[in-house]
Design an enzyme around this catalytic site. Structure first.
Site, PDB file in Angstrom:
ATOM      1  N   ASP A  96       0.779  -1.226   0.000  1.00  0.00           N
ATOM      2  CA  ASP A  96       0.000   0.000   0.000  1.00  0.00           C
ATOM      3  C   ASP A  96       0.815   1.283   0.000  1.00  0.00           C
ATOM      4  OD1 ASP A  96       1.049  -0.057   2.591  1.00  0.00           O
ATOM      5  OD2 ASP A  96      -0.791  -0.872   3.444  1.00  0.00           O
ATOM      6  N   GLU A 118      -0.415  -9.027  -0.811  1.00  0.00           N
ATOM      7  CA  GLU A 118      -0.992  -8.419   0.382  1.00  0.00           C
ATOM      8  C   GLU A 118      -2.215  -7.571   0.000  1.00  0.00           C
ATOM      9  OE1 GLU A 118       1.464  -7.239   4.121  1.00  0.00           O
ATOM     10  OE2 GLU A 118       0.619  -5.360   3.362  1.00  0.00           O
ATOM     11  N   HIS A 209       5.824   5.927  13.717  1.00  0.00           N
ATOM     12  CA  HIS A 209       6.294   6.726  12.587  1.00  0.00           C
ATOM     13  C   HIS A 209       5.199   7.104  11.592  1.00  0.00           C
ATOM     14  CE1 HIS A 209       6.142   2.718  10.787  1.00  0.00           C
ATOM     15  NE2 HIS A 209       6.031   3.337   9.631  1.00  0.00           N
ATOM     16  N   ARG A 211       2.230   8.646   9.373  1.00  0.00           N
ATOM     17  CA  ARG A 211       1.876  10.051   9.155  1.00  0.00           C
ATOM     18  C   ARG A 211       0.748  10.502  10.065  1.00  0.00           C
ATOM     19  NH1 ARG A 211       3.808  12.414   4.276  1.00  0.00           N
ATOM     20  NH2 ARG A 211       5.147  10.965   3.152  1.00  0.00           N
ATOM     21  N   HIS A 240      12.836   6.010  13.871  1.00  0.00           N
ATOM     22  CA  HIS A 240      12.719   6.180  12.419  1.00  0.00           C
ATOM     23  C   HIS A 240      13.586   7.347  11.957  1.00  0.00           C
ATOM     24  CE1 HIS A 240      10.779   6.533   8.464  1.00  0.00           C
ATOM     25  NE2 HIS A 240      10.286   5.330   8.681  1.00  0.00           N
TER      26      HIS A 240
END
Length: 397
Positions: A96, A118, A209, A211, A240
């Site tokens: 994704d 996936e 991490h 968004r 990260h």
């Protein structure tokens, strides 16, 4: 042999596609052509090296503080030219990411069948995770073969109108990679962790991490500080590399005696750290799959998830992103042995280590060169799965 383009750009894609690439290379019917977009640079390169994989082509799109629009534009521009000049019979994308979306779109533009590994994960909220939920929904509209990790993922696709004949339940390839990595005799890869095996404290492995987590990272950092106030707990944070993440978290957790902050660990070392941990606290999709497979109670720093199977099985729990809730969930779990053990049973909720074998079988069947694949059926536990060497992926050291 049929040439299959495998498009990857991030560390998770590299981890989950590495066993597939190896399986394709070992099958005389296929030749994988590995294309790296370089969406993540250092973490991607380290991971590919660990698996002994060298991309055939690298677009090298990463720039400092890149935006989604910039990534999308550069990857699409590079992929369009490459696919136009390279005769492949399928484009394989994973998951994704921006690389996933653009890889699928570039294949569609060239009228090359798109194979989505996936496939079918859905949170039900278009903006959580962002932009991943939208990316995978969009790829589903143009994919010709949908390789769903779980029966629930397949059901999501069917509800959206995808023909059942185009869906194969394979299990998640991350479990294939994890089984191999967990068996490697390797250390933690960082001097700050050299004493970890001799440390009597409970270890909480923590990372954040995403968004959608960015505005709340300071609160998450405060929760980690609260958890580490217990002298019997050691919090390990592989931080990260994104500067936005670092600027938000570091002021809250740096320099504290019970918190060890390290740079992101290479995959093999990170797997070793997961094995040592007592609790995994993360917003990472990989942790949601790997933690339960290893029998590590996994507390997910999100409000919704596209991976509900471990939640339903009781091996993972959504804890949100508030300071109070995170602190309460971790401290309660560490102090309640019965509750802890209920979450600590290893399970093959997401795979049995043979997903890559099914992926290649599904691809062969798609091209009329093999029988239909028997689908993955969840059940049993990860630790007891058959681990015959002939079935395990083999990678360079």
């Amino acid at each position: 042999m049929r040439k299959i383009a495998v498009v990857i750009g991030t560390r998770p894609e590299a981890i989950k596609c590495a066993p597939v690439i190896r399986a394709l290379r070992d099958d005389p019917r296929f030749t994988p052509i590995v294309l790296s977009t370089g969406q993540h640079r250092q973490m991607l390169d380290e991971t590919l090296q660990a698996f002994g994989i060298k991309p055939d082509t690298d677009l090298n799109v990463m720039t400092e503080r890149q935006t989604l629009s910039q990534i999308t534009h550069r990857v699409l521009d590079g992929l369009a030219g490459w696919l136009a000049a390279c005769s492949v019979e399928a484009v394989m994308v994973h998951g994704d990411t921006a690389t996933t979306l653009v890889g699928g779109l570039a294949g569609f533009h060239q009228q090359v069948p798109v194979v989505h590994i996936e496939a079918g994960l859905r949170s039900g909220n278009l903006y959580s995770p962002f932009p991943e939920e939208a990316n995978r929904r969009l790829v589903a509209q143009i994919a010709e073969l949908h390789l769903a990790p779980t029966p629930g993922n397949a059901a999501n696709l069917i509800r959206e109108g995808i023909k059942e004949s185009k869906i194969v339940v394979t299990g998640n390839t991350v479990i294939d990679a994890l089984r191999w990595a967990a068996s490697r005799p390797i250390g933690y890869g960082h001097p700050a962790l050299a004493d970890l095996d001799d440390d009597p404290r409970k270890v909480v492995l923590a990372s954040a991490h995403r968004r959608e987590s960015w505005p709340l990272l300071p609160r998450i950092g405060e929760a980690l500080r609260d958890i580490a106030a217990d002298g019997d707990v050691r919090v390990v944070v592989p931080l990260h590399r994104n500067p936005i993440v670092r600027e938000a978290l570091l002021p809250k957790i740096a320099g504290l005696p019970n918190i060890t902050v390290v740079d992101p660990l290479p995959y093999l070392h990170f797997c070793r750290l997961m094995l040592r941990s007592d609790i995994i606290l993360s917003d990472s999709s990989g942790a949601e799959e790997e933690g339960p497979a290893l029998g590590k109670p996994t507390l997910v720093l999100r409000d919704v998830t596209e991976r509900p199977e471990a939640i339903a099985a009781g091996t993972a729990r959504l804890v949100g992103r508030t300071r109070e809730r995170i602190t309460e969930e971790v401290t309660t779990l560490l102090g309640d042995e019965v509750r802890y053990q209920q979450m600590a049973a290893p399970a093959n909720t997401y795979g049995d280590g043979r997903a890559s074998e099914r992926v290649v079988g599904a691809l062969a069947h798609f091209f009329g060169e093999g029988p239909a694949v028997m689908p993955f059926v969840p059940g049993g536990d990860f630790a007891s799965q058959d681990s015959r060497p002939a079935q395990a992926p083999v990678f360079a050291a």
